[in-house]
Scaffold this active site. Structure first.
Site, PDB file in Angstrom:
ATOM      1  N   CYS A 191       1.230  -1.531   1.333  1.00 56.60           N
ATOM      2  CA  CYS A 191       0.607  -1.117   2.596  1.00 56.60           C
ATOM      3  C   CYS A 191       1.686  -0.932   3.672  1.00 56.60           C
ATOM      4  O   CYS A 191       2.824  -1.401   3.526  1.00 56.60           O
ATOM      5  CB  CYS A 191      -0.425  -2.146   3.048  1.00 56.60           C
ATOM      6  N   HIS A 218       1.215   5.475  -0.557  1.00 56.65           N
ATOM      7  CA  HIS A 218       2.016   4.258  -0.620  1.00 56.65           C
ATOM      8  C   HIS A 218       3.067   4.302   0.481  1.00 56.65           C
ATOM      9  O   HIS A 218       3.617   5.360   0.793  1.00 56.65           O
ATOM     10  CB  HIS A 218       2.706   4.121  -1.983  1.00 56.65           C
TER      11      HIS A 218
END
Length: 292
Positions: free
Chosen positions: A26, A264
């Site tokens: 994250c 990502h």
């Protein structure tokens, strides 16, 4: 949420980095690792874990320190509002971040409140999904449009092409269905094809043919749509050769930044003219030699 800590050696010193938790790579993870490697925030090397609340507090404290009060009272009021907005956004970065890419520069993203956090922390967000300007046919169509704008144009074209062949009663429902299937950057990549557009319009004659000028305009839009679809499908990995070359050319030596690809967010650096991504998968936790 708990983040596991792995101690690595970076620039001749011991430094903890955060490993991925259930939320994967994250943006908060990538941002925090940039700050840790830059020694902007500090976690004791002997700690094994840190929780989400502690991490948010550390990053938030640094954000405030990095943006001292502006000497101009009017600018200071605006700055304080930006700081407050960024602090409010920080907890959301533990789950993900919606980004809208443009295809001309590695730092080309549509501005959002979430992305402003990067600016407030002095961290560059980069990507490599770029259109090569030498591909003049594609570049002339994509121009400075964002990913979302390209998808909207494809959906609009699909609507125009199909409503000319459908009974009027079907049009509102099909228009709503087309917008409901509008894909995100993530869905395009995972499927590798445009999921929102059905096959090409049928060759069966329409109930009433449009005027010649409208036909020409529609054909031009269809040709452009084919170029867009080809670009998105051929580069579904969200990294082009030209984009990679631009990353090599524009990421500074020893710079630490956040790299976006396939939804990502990874910590990236450049050393000796080579690009590296920080290995934060928990599978590498017990592999001290696997860092970048």
């Amino acid at each position: 949420d708990i983040y596991r800590l792995k101690t690595i050696h970076h620039d001749g010193r011991r430094c903890p980095i955060l490993m991925q938790n259930e939320n994967g790579p994250c943006p908060l993870l990538a941002i925090s690792n940039v700050l840790l490697l830059q020694q902007k925030i500090h976690i004791h090397p002997d700690l094994a874990y840190i929780n989400f609340r502690q991490l948010i507090q550390m990053v938030g404290n640094y954000l405030v320190e990095f943006n001292p009060p502006h000497p101009n009272p009017e600018m200071q009021a605006n700055q304080q509002q930006q700081i407050a907005d960024s602090l409010a956004v920080l907890p959301k970065l533990g789950r993900g971040l919606d980004v809208n890419i443009r295809f001309q520069k590695i730092t080309d993203f549509e501005y959002t409140d979430e992305l402003s956090v990067m600016d407030m922390l002095g961290i560059n967000l980069v990507h490599g999904w770029l259109c090569d300007p030498q591909d003049t046919k594609t570049a002339a169509v994509i121009k400075d449009l964002s990913y979302n704008q390209l998808i909207c144009e494809l959906v609009e074209l699909d609507h125009v092409a199909n409503t000319s062949q459908k009974p009027a009663a079907q049009k509102p429902a099909e228009e709503a269905a087309a917008w409901a299937k509008l894909p995100s950057v993530v869905s395009w990549n995972t499927r590798g094809v445009n999921p929102s557009l059905p096959p090409a319009p049928s060759s069966e004659p329409a109930a009433s043919a449009p005027p010649p000028s409208e036909n020409e305009e529609l054909l031009d839009k269809m040709r452009k749509a084919q170029v867009v679809e080809a670009f998105l499908n051929e580069n579904a990995s969200q990294l082009t050769y030209y984009g990679l070359a631009q990353l090599f050319a524009n990421v500074g030596e020893r710079e630490l930044c956040v790299f976006f690809r396939n939804n990502h967010f990874c910590t990236m650096t450049k050393r000796d003219k080579e690009l590296y991504l920080l290995a934060t998968d928990v599978g590498f936790y017990d592999q001290p030699d696997i860092v970048w």
